[in-house]
Design a protein around this motif. Structure first.
Motif, PDB file in Angstrom:
ATOM      1  N   ASP A  91       0.829  -1.209   0.000  1.00  0.00           N
ATOM      2  CA  ASP A  91       0.000   0.000   0.000  1.00  0.00           C
ATOM      3  C   ASP A  91       0.860   1.254   0.000  1.00  0.00           C
ATOM      4  O   ASP A  91       0.599   2.221  -0.730  1.00  0.00           O
ATOM      5  N   VAL A 104      -8.227   0.529  -2.892  1.00  0.00           N
ATOM      6  CA  VAL A 104      -9.030  -0.168  -1.889  1.00  0.00           C
ATOM      7  C   VAL A 104      -8.321  -1.492  -1.602  1.00  0.00           C
ATOM      8  O   VAL A 104      -8.122  -2.302  -2.517  1.00  0.00           O
ATOM      9  N   TYR A 106      -7.205  -4.707   1.589  1.00  0.00           N
ATOM     10  CA  TYR A 106      -7.477  -5.348   2.876  1.00  0.00           C
ATOM     11  C   TYR A 106      -6.622  -4.722   3.968  1.00  0.00           C
ATOM     12  O   TYR A 106      -7.074  -4.550   5.110  1.00  0.00           O
ATOM     13  N   ALA A 108      -5.805  -1.711   4.314  1.00  0.00           N
ATOM     14  CA  ALA A 108      -6.366  -0.428   4.734  1.00  0.00           C
ATOM     15  C   ALA A 108      -7.775  -0.557   5.292  1.00  0.00           C
ATOM     16  O   ALA A 108      -8.143   0.169   6.223  1.00  0.00           O
ATOM     17  N   ASP A 109      -8.571  -1.484   4.731  1.00  0.00           N
ATOM     18  CA  ASP A 109      -9.991  -1.542   5.074  1.00  0.00           C
ATOM     19  C   ASP A 109     -10.366  -2.722   5.964  1.00  0.00           C
ATOM     20  O   ASP A 109     -11.324  -2.633   6.724  1.00  0.00           O
ATOM     21  N   ASP A 111     -11.814  -5.480   5.113  1.00  0.00           N
ATOM     22  CA  ASP A 111     -13.074  -6.119   4.711  1.00  0.00           C
ATOM     23  C   ASP A 111     -12.822  -7.512   4.156  1.00  0.00           C
ATOM     24  O   ASP A 111     -11.963  -7.714   3.283  1.00  0.00           O
ATOM     25  N   ALA A 450     -17.308  -3.694   0.298  1.00  0.00           N
ATOM     26  CA  ALA A 450     -16.295  -3.111   1.186  1.00  0.00           C
ATOM     27  C   ALA A 450     -16.385  -1.598   1.110  1.00  0.00           C
ATOM     28  O   ALA A 450     -16.660  -1.034   0.047  1.00  0.00           O
ATOM     29  N   GLN A 451     -16.154  -0.935   2.248  1.00  0.00           N
ATOM     30  CA  GLN A 451     -16.138   0.516   2.252  1.00  0.00           C
ATOM     31  C   GLN A 451     -14.737   1.008   1.944  1.00  0.00           C
ATOM     32  O   GLN A 451     -13.750   0.512   2.504  1.00  0.00           O
ATOM     33  N   ALA A 452     -14.629   1.976   1.040  1.00  0.00           N
ATOM     34  CA  ALA A 452     -13.336   2.563   0.711  1.00  0.00           C
ATOM     35  C   ALA A 452     -12.960   3.563   1.803  1.00  0.00           C
ATOM     36  O   ALA A 452     -13.709   4.505   2.070  1.00  0.00           O
ATOM     37  N   THR A 453     -11.827   3.324   2.462  1.00  0.00           N
ATOM     38  CA  THR A 453     -11.402   4.184   3.565  1.00  0.00           C
ATOM     39  C   THR A 453      -9.997   4.709   3.318  1.00  0.00           C
ATOM     40  O   THR A 453      -9.275   4.224   2.448  1.00  0.00           O
ATOM     41  N   TRP A 457     -10.102   8.831   0.246  1.00  0.00           N
ATOM     42  CA  TRP A 457     -11.531   8.555   0.094  1.00  0.00           C
ATOM     43  C   TRP A 457     -12.401   9.452   0.984  1.00  0.00           C
ATOM     44  O   TRP A 457     -13.581   9.165   1.176  1.00  0.00           O
TER      45      TRP A 457
END
Length: 725
Positions: A91, A104, A106, A108-109, A111, A450-453, A457
């Motif tokens: 990342d 997006v 895993y 970072a998020d 999900d 999944a929510q983009a965080t 974003w």
């Protein structure tokens, strides 16, 4: 036309200098045109509404993502401490190497929708910075290389929908317009050399290159006129260059051929130029008007890309006509005879013995010829009824290569192919995003959500973006109910967008207006031909045959791209399983207008000979014998130009080019050289029927009663037409 020819020949120096200046400007402007064009299209619909909101706050997140598939070493999972460090490092590396991309992941998020089978793999979704961009081969290669460098212990593969669409060509993009233009020009030069057998072969090609450069100037200027909300698409540059090349050569070929014919009849050079412009020039002008209106009619389609091409297409025939009727006569009047060297004796007679024999054969067997021609077109048109208008599926595009390997790895890890068309869901209030994710995670047509965080974003309007992963590709014929399910279940004012959603909007908008496009083009063409041909029957026949010819071309499109016949041999890929949503509409606009050129070329000559001899049979024989070689040569030239365009690594451009290339050949050979003479022969005197009321509507002066052609002509004419010899 006579006044124009006289003015051009008297002021040929001024005309030549004017076109020289325009050409120089075109050379300077052409390289800058691509920078003024923007991809994408604008239509009304829920997908476009969602994408507008997404683009305003999240840039290119409405596009299909690039996908990195990360597999852990044997015996480890994504929960292993070392693997977690590798994922975080990837990342960080991606943020440094491609800071404009939104990612997006895993890491970072967290999900689980981003986690593969047995937790031994995960995916990273990468989105471009701008709404008009996509993640193609170049971007996927860069992302894959950066991820491998950041985490050598992980197995990294990359793929995307657009990378598969480009044909698995590593680092590939869209083919160069210049290279395709050169390829088309070389093919045209070979045909012209065969037609003329002298240095005259260079003249239509030079006229075409000047026309194309002039068109680039006009399109460049148009980019400053069209609204920024509906920019011209890059496909315009392809179409203008290649179709402009073919049409310009066609028009120049007609004028030069008629000039040569008049010279053969013993006229002086100036007299021959004047006669060529008067006769062939009228056909060129008339063809240009019909072709321009056929292209311009595309503006009735409520799609910004199609409308932009329609407006741009207005310049293609008109520019070609302008060059053919000004610069070309000026050059012929000065150095025409010198260019017509060496001149082979076998080429001296303008009437081809082959086409003379062919026309007599078709007249003799007109019923059988009509049955064969209509049967062939009808069969292909019947095939067209099975057309499937949608985006090609990933399986259809994936034959072999780096990005196909990435897709197979993705599926082997438990992710669906629909990952490549992940649906971005705009949630107006960020606080509702977790609820939307939970709701979508229960939908059977989705793999998960999944929510983009992360900082990239965070939107100023307080919204959030949720990425839904469908089981199958949205927008393809196998798209299923995923998009409808998202819109039903998400709630909270959420808007579902993405490339697939907009593709569905485009299809609905385009083909909802298709009957109107047919009606407008058919009506305008009929009126123009009725006035030009002074007949009701001939234009009705021409319009109906053109409709059938276009339908037959759709049949060829279905056989090749939908069913895959010849795909592997021609492009090294399998069947797309579907036809791009823009291809049929654009093919109709272009082919209907272009094929009318051949109709006008032949019918104008038939009408000219009929007026001279008052014999339909003699009109057919003379018309076909003197235009047969011209029409087939023109069709072959246009075929070369379009065939070179079909090598582009763009599915839409490829299908349009290949469809037009096959349609031009089909129209020139089956319709114009077989059905046209057969049906004109069958109709006999009825061809020239024009009632007084229609004559007044078309604003044509009445003919003397003794020479008025029509069904009430003396019986001997009908017998002459029916005579086999």
């Amino acid at each position: 036309m006579e006044r124009l020819a006289d003015w051009v020949t008297r002021h040929r120096l001024v005309v030549g200098l004017a076109w020289l200046v325009i050409t120089v400007v075109g050379v300077l402007v052409a390289p800058s045109l691509s920078g003024r064009l923007q991809s994408g299209s604008h239509v009304s619909g829920p997908g476009y509404t969602a994408n507008t909101a997404i683009a305003a706050h999240y840039g290119g997140a409405a596009s299909d993502p690039g996908v990195l598939i990360l597999n852990t070493p044997s015996g480890q999972t994504i929960d292993s401490p070392r693997v977690k460090q590798d994922l975080a490092r990837i990342d960080s590396t991606l943020a440094q190497s491609a800071p404009d991309l939104r990612v997006v992941s895993y890491a970072a998020d967290g999900d689980n929708a981003l986690v593969g089978t047995n937790r031994t793999s995960t995916i990273v979704l990468a989105y471009p910075p701008k709404a008009s961009d996509d993640v193609g081969t170049t971007q996927i290669d860069q992302l894959t290389a950066a991820a491998r460098q950041a985490a050598p212990d992980l197995t990294v593969n990359g793929t995307s929908y657009h990378a598969l669409e480009a044909g698995n060509t590593t680092g590939g993009g869209k083919s160069s317009v210049l290279s395709e233009l050169i390829t088309g020009a070389l093919g045209a030069l070979l045909v012209l050399a065969w037609v003329f057998g002298s240095f005259l072969a260079l003249l239509p090609l030079i006229m075409a290159l000047i026309s194309v450069l002039t068109m680039q100037i006009l399109i460049y200027g148009l980019t400053y006129v069209v609204p920024s909300s509906s920019p011209l698409n890059p496909a315009v540059q392809y179409i203008v260059a290649l179709l402009g090349l073919g049409l310009s050569i066609d028009y120049s070929l007609l004028v030069v051929t008629r000039w040569r014919e008049e010279r053969t009849l013993g006229k002086s050079n100036q007299e021959a130029v004047a006669a060529a412009v008067k006769r062939a020039g009228h056909s060129v002008w008339f063809s240009g008007v019909v072709a321009s209106l056929g292209l311009f009619a595309l503006i009735v389609i409520p799609n910004s890309m199609v409308r932009g091409i329609g407006i741009s297409g207005l310049f293609i025939p008109s520019t070609a006509v302008l060059v053919a009727l000004t610069l070309l006569p000026a050059i012929l009047s000065k150095i025409g005879p010198a260019l017509d060297w060496p001149k082979r004796a076998s080429r001296r007679h303008p009437a081809s013995r082959f086409w003379t024999g062919w026309s007599k054969f078709v007249i003799r067997h007109r019923v059988a010829s009509a049955v064969v021609g209509l049967g062939l077109l009808g069969t292909l048109a019947g095939t067209a009824t099975t057309i499937n208008i949608a985006q090609p599926s990933t399986q259809a595009m994936a034959s072999a290569g780096t990005y196909t390997d990435g897709l197979r790895t993705l599926q082997a890890d438990g992710f669906p192919s629909g990952t490549l068309t992940a649906v971005p869901v705009y949630v107006p209030h960020a606080a509702d995003a977790p609820t939307v994710v939970d709701s979508l995670s229960t939908v059977s047509s989705l793999h998960g959500a999944a929510q983009a965080t992360g900082p990239a974003w965070r939107a100023a309007d307080g919204s959030a973006l949720v990425i839904a992963i469908p089981q199958t590709e949205v927008g393809s014929s196998h798209g299923g109910t995923a998009l409808a399910d998202i819109r039903t279940v998400a709630g909270h004012g959420a808007l579902a967008g993405g490339d697939g959603a907009q593709s569905i909007d485009e299809t609905n908008a385009t083909y909802g207006s298709f009957p109107l496009l047919f009606a407008v083009v058919a009506a305008v063409t009929f009126l123009l031909l009725a006035r030009g041909m002074r007949s009701i029957v001939l234009p009705a026949k021409a319009v109906l045959l053109n409709m059938l010819s276009v339908a037959a071309t759709y049949g060829v499109l279905v056989l090749v791209f939908q069913h895959g016949i010849g795909m592997q041999a021609l492009w090294g890929t399998s069947s797309y399983g579907a036809i791009d949503q823009l291809a049929p509409a654009l093919i109709f606009g272009f082919l209907f207008g272009v094929s009318m050129d051949y109709e006008v070329f032949i019918l104008a000559r038939i009408r000219e000979e009929y007026d001279r001899t008052t014999s339909t049979r003699e009109g057919i024989i003379e018309g076909v014998s003197r235009t047969g070689r011209l029409v087939t040569s023109a069709a072959i030239i246009l075929f070369f130009a379009l065939a070179s365009l079909s090598t582009a690594n763009d599915v839409t451009v490829r299908e349009i080019a290949a469809g037009l290339a096959s349609g031009v050949v089909l129209d020139a050979i089956v319709v114009r050289m077989l059905l046209l003479p057969a049906l004109v022969s069958l109709f006999g005197d009825l061809n020239w029927w024009l009632p007084d009321r229609a004559r007044r509507v078309l604003r044509l002066g009445p003919l003397p009663a003794a020479t008025e052609p029509g069904p009430r002509q003396p019986a001997h004419e009908a017998l002459t037409v029916g005579d086999a010899e």
